[in-house]
Design a protein around this motif. Structure first.
Motif, PDB file in Angstrom:
ATOM      1  N   GLY A   1      -6.391   1.916   1.384  1.00 61.35           N
ATOM      2  CA  GLY A   1      -5.625   1.538   1.218  1.00 61.35           C
ATOM      3  C   GLY A   1      -4.880   1.705   2.868  1.00 61.35           C
ATOM      4  O   GLY A   1      -4.317   0.909   3.996  1.00 61.35           O
ATOM      5  N   LEU A   2      -4.977   3.293   3.178  1.00 61.11           N
ATOM      6  CA  LEU A   2      -3.797   3.323   4.354  1.00 61.11           C
ATOM      7  C   LEU A   2      -4.668   3.028   5.886  1.00 61.11           C
ATOM      8  O   LEU A   2      -4.492   3.139   6.658  1.00 61.11           O
ATOM      9  N   SER A   3      -6.374   3.072   5.748  1.00 63.53           N
ATOM     10  CA  SER A   3      -6.960   2.146   7.070  1.00 63.53           C
ATOM     11  C   SER A   3      -6.576   1.594   7.060  1.00 63.53           C
ATOM     12  O   SER A   3      -6.038   1.057   8.509  1.00 63.53           O
ATOM     13  N   VAL A   4      -6.803   0.776   6.745  1.00 67.66           N
ATOM     14  CA  VAL A   4      -6.697  -0.788   6.354  1.00 67.66           C
ATOM     15  C   VAL A   4      -5.009  -0.819   7.041  1.00 67.66           C
ATOM     16  O   VAL A   4      -4.967  -1.841   7.899  1.00 67.66           O
ATOM     17  N   SER A   5      -4.479  -0.692   6.184  1.00 72.68           N
ATOM     18  CA  SER A   5      -2.749  -0.009   7.136  1.00 72.68           C
ATOM     19  C   SER A   5      -1.997   0.174   8.357  1.00 72.68           C
ATOM     20  O   SER A   5      -1.516  -0.500   9.287  1.00 72.68           O
ATOM     21  N   ALA A   6      -3.242   1.178   8.314  1.00 73.60           N
ATOM     22  CA  ALA A   6      -2.855   1.790  10.125  1.00 73.60           C
ATOM     23  C   ALA A   6      -3.702   0.613  11.277  1.00 73.60           C
ATOM     24  O   ALA A   6      -2.856   0.220  11.659  1.00 73.60           O
ATOM     25  N   GLY A   7      -4.116  -0.126  10.301  1.00 70.66           N
ATOM     26  CA  GLY A   7      -5.149  -0.793  11.527  1.00 70.66           C
ATOM     27  C   GLY A   7      -4.778  -2.511  11.369  1.00 70.66           C
ATOM     28  O   GLY A   7      -4.581  -2.730  12.810  1.00 70.66           O
ATOM     29  N   ILE A   8      -3.129  -3.030  10.713  1.00 66.31           N
ATOM     30  CA  ILE A   8      -2.034  -4.152  10.387  1.00 66.31           C
ATOM     31  C   ILE A   8      -1.157  -3.457  11.559  1.00 66.31           C
ATOM     32  O   ILE A   8      -0.433  -4.408  12.524  1.00 66.31           O
ATOM     33  N   VAL A   9      -0.722  -2.328  11.268  1.00 63.55           N
ATOM     34  CA  VAL A   9      -0.106  -1.598  11.727  1.00 63.55           C
ATOM     35  C   VAL A   9       0.270  -1.917  13.660  1.00 63.55           C
ATOM     36  O   VAL A   9       0.135  -1.564  14.467  1.00 63.55           O
ATOM     37  N   LYS A  10      -1.711  -1.468  14.125  1.00 64.84           N
ATOM     38  CA  LYS A  10      -2.427  -0.659  15.241  1.00 64.84           C
ATOM     39  C   LYS A  10      -1.639  -2.444  15.957  1.00 64.84           C
ATOM     40  O   LYS A  10      -1.750  -2.420  17.146  1.00 64.84           O
TER      41      LYS A  10
ATOM     42  N   ASN B   1       0.927  -1.325  -0.235  1.00 69.48           N
ATOM     43  CA  ASN B   1      -0.075  -0.026  -0.440  1.00 69.48           C
ATOM     44  C   ASN B   1       0.664   1.025  -0.090  1.00 69.48           C
ATOM     45  O   ASN B   1       0.751   2.287  -0.142  1.00 69.48           O
ATOM     46  N   LEU B   2       1.603   1.280   0.666  1.00 70.77           N
ATOM     47  CA  LEU B   2       2.389   2.575   1.204  1.00 70.77           C
ATOM     48  C   LEU B   2       3.357   2.456  -0.531  1.00 70.77           C
ATOM     49  O   LEU B   2       3.508   3.693  -0.734  1.00 70.77           O
ATOM     50  N   VAL B   3       4.187   1.378  -1.347  1.00 71.53           N
ATOM     51  CA  VAL B   3       4.810   1.687  -2.303  1.00 71.53           C
ATOM     52  C   VAL B   3       3.462   2.262  -3.432  1.00 71.53           C
ATOM     53  O   VAL B   3       4.306   3.349  -4.314  1.00 71.53           O
TER      54      VAL B   3
ATOM     55  N   GLU C   1      -3.728  20.195   6.330  1.00 74.57           N
ATOM     56  CA  GLU C   1      -4.674  19.679   6.646  1.00 74.57           C
ATOM     57  C   GLU C   1      -5.341  17.863   6.765  1.00 74.57           C
ATOM     58  O   GLU C   1      -6.561  18.109   7.379  1.00 74.57           O
ATOM     59  N   HIS C   2      -4.715  17.995   5.369  1.00 78.09           N
ATOM     60  CA  HIS C   2      -5.095  16.375   5.559  1.00 78.09           C
ATOM     61  C   HIS C   2      -4.847  15.337   5.892  1.00 78.09           C
ATOM     62  O   HIS C   2      -4.762  14.233   6.470  1.00 78.09           O
ATOM     63  N   LEU C   3      -3.056  15.544   6.200  1.00 70.52           N
ATOM     64  CA  LEU C   3      -2.535  15.001   7.310  1.00 70.52           C
ATOM     65  C   LEU C   3      -3.190  14.036   8.238  1.00 70.52           C
ATOM     66  O   LEU C   3      -3.312  12.520   8.098  1.00 70.52           O
ATOM     67  N   ALA C   4      -4.243  14.550   9.286  1.00 71.17           N
ATOM     68  CA  ALA C   4      -4.260  14.185  10.129  1.00 71.17           C
ATOM     69  C   ALA C   4      -6.150  13.678   9.896  1.00 71.17           C
ATOM     70  O   ALA C   4      -6.463  11.866  10.475  1.00 71.17           O
ATOM     71  N   GLN C   5      -6.273  12.777   8.273  1.00 71.95           N
ATOM     72  CA  GLN C   5      -7.332  12.515   7.932  1.00 71.95           C
ATOM     73  C   GLN C   5      -6.747  10.682   7.441  1.00 71.95           C
ATOM     74  O   GLN C   5      -8.184  10.002   7.110  1.00 71.95           O
ATOM     75  N   LEU C   6      -5.419  10.798   7.126  1.00 69.07           N
ATOM     76  CA  LEU C   6      -4.938  10.019   5.895  1.00 69.07           C
ATOM     77  C   LEU C   6      -5.125   8.040   6.449  1.00 69.07           C
ATOM     78  O   LEU C   6      -5.939   7.422   5.139  1.00 69.07           O
ATOM     79  N   VAL C   7      -5.558   7.978   7.830  1.00 68.69           N
ATOM     80  CA  VAL C   7      -6.280   6.498   7.968  1.00 68.69           C
ATOM     81  C   VAL C   7      -7.512   7.204   8.235  1.00 68.69           C
ATOM     82  O   VAL C   7      -8.308   5.654   8.549  1.00 68.69           O
ATOM     83  N   ASP C   8      -8.249   7.174   7.816  1.00 69.45           N
ATOM     84  CA  ASP C   8      -9.847   7.149   8.495  1.00 69.45           C
ATOM     85  C   ASP C   8     -10.036   6.740   7.117  1.00 69.45           C
ATOM     86  O   ASP C   8      -9.534   7.418   5.747  1.00 69.45           O
ATOM     87  N   PRO C   9     -11.202   5.901   7.438  1.00 70.24           N
ATOM     88  CA  PRO C   9     -11.521   4.579   6.201  1.00 70.24           C
ATOM     89  C   PRO C   9     -12.748   5.593   5.470  1.00 70.24           C
ATOM     90  O   PRO C   9     -13.191   6.998   5.804  1.00 70.24           O
ATOM     91  N   PHE C  10     -12.141   5.757   4.020  1.00 69.89           N
ATOM     92  CA  PHE C  10     -12.738   6.181   3.007  1.00 69.89           C
ATOM     93  C   PHE C  10     -12.436   8.017   2.531  1.00 69.89           C
ATOM     94  O   PHE C  10     -12.843   7.874   1.709  1.00 69.89           O
ATOM     95  N   PHE C  11     -11.559   8.297   3.082  1.00 69.91           N
ATOM     96  CA  PHE C  11     -10.649   9.528   3.113  1.00 69.91           C
ATOM     97  C   PHE C  11      -9.645   9.260   1.730  1.00 69.91           C
ATOM     98  O   PHE C  11      -8.792   8.424   1.696  1.00 69.91           O
TER      99      PHE C  11
END
Length: 608
Positions: A570-579, A505-507, A548-558
Motif C-alpha cells: 500500500g505505502l509503496s504504491v502510494s509513494a510512487g503515485i505521490v512522486k 491507503n493512509l486512512v 528504525e522502521h521509518l526509512a523502510q515504510l515505502v519499500d515494496p513488501f515491507f
C-alpha cells in the motif's frame, strides 16, 4: 508425448504416461489486503448463490490441475532426463511456485512446436519457459522475466568465425523450429537460408556432421549439448549475440492464472529458493568467478618460488600486490552493479504483480457495481411511489380511525404507525441514495485511468470521496474521527482517482494502527503558502512506528503487520503515485503515542 503430475502440497504424487501428440500448428509469437476483502464482502452480500457463474473457459480455476508445457530437449532449462522424468531449471522453479501457492500442476513435454500450438488450442495452460518478443505478445501474456537467455553462433572448428548475426547473411544457418531465433532471423530477411530442426540437439548434430555453415542456439543449452553428445568439433564462435527475457507465458487473457504464478515467483525469490534453483542448474555452467581468496592463493604459489630464487625482488612483490588489489576492486564493482540490476528487476516484478492485482480489482468492482445498481435502481424508483400512495391513503386511514377507533396496521396500532410510516419511507430512500453514492465512489476509485493523464483537480473533493469509501472501516475502528477541511483550496494538477487511492491507503493504515475504539483519527487539509502546496495530514493515536522502521515504510513488501494479513504494498504504491504528482510523503511517529503522515502536492496555476 511425455506427461507427469505434481501436487504443490504433496511432492510424492507423481505419475507418467504417454499422450498423443498435438497437431503441429505453430503460432506467432496495492492496495492493502483490507480493501479487496471489503469488496468481496459486498459481492457476497448482494449476489445470490443461485446466480454464481462458472469460471470462463481458458481461465484459472483453483480446483483444477494446471497443465504446464515444456520443451523435451532444452537442457539445462527443461528436458527429459535419463530416467524419463522432467528435469531442469524451469521444472524445479515451477514445482517451487506450485508448492508455495498450493497449486496442482501437470507437466506435459514435447517438441517446442507442439507446445506452442497446444497453448493456443487450450491443451496447455502455461508455458514455463518462453522468450519475450513484441510479436508473441499479441497472442501471449508474459510474466516478469525470471532469467535472461543468451544466444550464440556455433560453428565447426575449421569454419571462418563471425561476430554478429548480420555476418550470417548468405550463409546456411541451422535453427530449431518456432524458437525465438527462428523468428528473429526471419524478421532479418534470412528465411530462405534457414534450415529448421525440431530441437537444438538436432541442429548441433546436423552441424557437426559437416552440413551447412552455422547454427544459432541458446548459449547454455548449446554448450551443455556439445558436452553431453561429445560433439568435439563444434565451438561457439560468437557468444551472447542476442539476449532475451525468459519467463512464463499464458494464452492472451488468462490473467488470473498468470497473476497466481507471478505471486508465487515473487515469494520464491524472497525466500531464497530461486537463488538455490538458479545456482543448481544455471550457475554451474557459468565460468567460475575469480575471488580475492583465489587470487591470493595463486599469487602466493607464484611468489614463494620467486622469493626463493630472487630474494631481492621486492619491487616485483609490490607490483604483484598492486595488480591483485586492482583486480579485486574491479570484481567488487562488478558484484555491486549486478546486485543493483537484480534489485531493479525485483522492483519491476513487484510493480507488475501490483498492476495485475489492480486490473483484477477493476473487473471485480465493475461486476459488484452492476449487481448492486440494478436492484438499488428499483428501490429508488419504487420508494417515491410508496410515499405518494401513503399520502393518498392517509385521509382514508384517518377516517377509519375516527369511525372505529384504533386498529392494527402491519401488526402495530395505527396510532403509532401513522407517525412511523413517513419516517421509515424517508430512511429507505436515504439508504438507497447512500448505496448509489458508495457504488459510484467504488467505480471511480478502481477505474483504469490513462497513464500520465493529468488535469486540475479539487483535492478536498477527492479526499471526501475517499473518506466516504472507507467510512464503514472508520466506524468499526474508532468512535472519534474528525475531518477538518480548509475550504477554497487551489487546484492541483494530477489524477483524482490516484489521489483517492493514496488517501484510502493512509486512512486504512491509521485505522489498523489503533489499539481500540477509544483512540481517534484526525484528517486535515491546508494550504502551505510558502512552498505553494496543498497539504493533507492524517494523524492517529495508534501504537506508532519504531524509528528504525521509518526509512523502510515505502519499500515494496515491507510491513509490520504481516501476521494480520499486511502485504507491504500500500505505502509503496502510494509513494510512487505521490512522486508522479511531484509531491512528497513524510512520516513522523512516536511509539505508543501515534503517527502523523503528511502529504504535500504542488498547486497548479491553471484553474479547472
Amino acid at each position: 508425448m511425455f506427461h507427469t503430475a505434481f501436487t504443490g502440497t504433496q511432492k510424492t504424487a507423481t505419475r507418467f504416461r504417454f499422450l498423443p501428440p498435438f497437431s503441429a500448428n505453430p503460432f506467432h509469437a496495492g492496495t492493502r489486503a483490507l480493501f479487496p476483502l471489503f469488496l468481496l464482502a459486498l459481492l457476497l452480500t448482494f449476489t445470490s448463490p443461485a446466480r454464481a457463474q462458472e469460471p470462463a473457459p481458458g481461465h484459472y480455476n483453483p480446483a483444477t490441475t494446471i497443465v504446464v508445457g515444456g520443451d523435451r530437449s532444452y537442457p539445462p532449462y527443461e528436458f527429459i532426463d535419463k530416467d524419463g522424468q522432467p528435469a531442469g531449471y524451469n521444472v524445479d522453479l515451477t514445482k517451487a511456485i506450485a508448492e508455495v501457492m498450493g497449486m496442482k500442476v501437470e507437466f506435459r513435454f514435447g517438441s517446442w512446436a507442439e507446445m506452442r500450438a497446444g497453448l493456443q488450442q487450450g491443451k496447455i495452460d502455461i508455458l514455463q519457459g518462453l522468450s519475450y518478443s513484441d510479436e508473441r505478445s499479441h497472442s501471449v501474456d508474459f510474466s516478469p522475466p525470471h532469467a535472461m537467455v543468451h544466444h550464440a553462433i556455433f560453428a565447426r572448428r575449421d569454419t571462418k568465425p563471425v561476430r554478429s548475426l548480420e555476418e550470417l547473411k548468405g550463409k546456411k544457418v541451422i535453427v530449431f523450429q518456432d524458437g525465438i531465433m527462428h523468428e528473429r532471423l526471419k524478421l532479418m530477411g534470412f528465411e530462405k537460408d534457414l534450415v529448421l530442426t525440431p530441437t537444438p540437439a538436432e541442429a548441433l548434430r546436423l552441424l557437426a556432421s559437416g552440413q551447412y555453415d552455422y547454427a544459432v542456439v541458446a548459449q547454455l543449452p548449446g554448450m551443455y549439448l556439445i558436452r553431453e553428445l561429445r560433439l568435439t568439433n563444434l565451438v561457439p564462435v560468437a557468444k551472447a549475440v542476442v539476449s532475451e527475457q525468459y519467463g512464463y507465458g499464458v494464452a492472451k487473457g488468462n490473467r488470473e492464472l498468470l497473476t497466481r504464478f507471478n505471486e508465487g515467483l515473487a515469494i520464491v525469490i524472497k525466500t531464497g529458493q530461486y537463488a538455490q534453483i538458479y545456482n543448481r542448474w544455471l550457475g554451474v555452467h557459468e565460468p567460475p568467478r575469480v575471488t580475492r581468496e583465489m587470487a591470493l592463493k595463486y599469487g602466493a604459489m607464484i611468489l614463494v618460488p620467486l622469493l626463493l630464487v630472487l630474494a631481492g625482488t621486492a619491487l616485483w612483490n609490490k607490483t604483484l600486490h598492486k595488480r591483485v588489489a586492482e583486480r579485486t576492486a574491479e570484481l567488487a564493482q562488478e558484484v555491486t552493479e549486478r546486485n543493483k540490476a537484480l534489485e531493479a528487476l525485483r522492483r519491476h516484478q513487484d510493480k507488475l504483480i501490483q498492476a495485475d492485482k489492480m486490473a483484477s480489482l477493476g473487473t471485480l468492482v465493475s461486476g459488484v457495481a452492476h449487481e448492486i445498481n440494478n436492484p438499488n435502481g428499483l428501490l429508488l424508483l419504487d420508494i417515491p411511489i410508496l410515499k405518494r400512495v401513503h399520502e393518498d391513503a392517509e385521509d382514508i386511514f384517518e377516517e377509519r380511525y375516527q369511525e372505529v377507533g384504533d386498529f392494527m396496521l402491519g401488526g402495530v396500532p395505527y396510532s403509532e404507525m401513522c407517525e412511523e410510516i413517513p419516517r421509515i419511507l424517508e430512511e429507505m430512500q436515504d439508504g438507497a441514495q447512500r448505496i448509489k453514492r458508495i457504488v459510484n465512489d467504488l467505480k471511480d476509485f478502481a477505474r483504469r485511468d490513462d497513464v500520465g493523464h493529468k488535469e486540475p483537480i479539487d483535492v478536498e473533493a477527492a479526499v471526501k470521496r475517499a473518506v466516504r469509501l472507507v467510512e464503514p472501516t472508520i466506524r468499526s475502528a474508532t468512535g472519534s474521527f474528525e475531518a477538518l477541511y480548509a475550504g477554497n483550496l487551489p487546484p492541483v494538477l494530477g489524477n483524482a482517482q490516484r489521489i483517492e487511492q493514496v488517501i484510502v491507503n493512509l486512512v486504512l493504515n491509521a485505522c489498523q494502527a489503533l489499539p481500540g475504539r477509544e483512540k481517534g483519527i484526525t484528517l486535515a487539509t491546508s494550504l502551505d503558502g510558502e512552498s505553494g502546496s496543498v497539504v493533507i495530514e492524517v494523524r492517529d493515536e495508534g501504537v506508532g512506528i519504531a524509528q528504525e522502521h521509518l526509512a523502510q515504510l515505502v519499500d515494496p513488501f515491507f510491513t509490520t503487520k504481516r501476521e494480520s494479513g499486511g502485504t507491504g504494498l500500500g505505502l509503496s504504491v502510494s509513494a510512487g503515485i505521490v512522486k508522479e504528482h511531484g509531491g512528497t510523503l513524510r512520516f513522523a511517529s512516536t511509539p505508543g503515542e501515534g503517527t502523523t503522515v503528511t502529504l504535500s502536492l504542488p498547486v497548479t496555476s491553471r484553474r479547472s
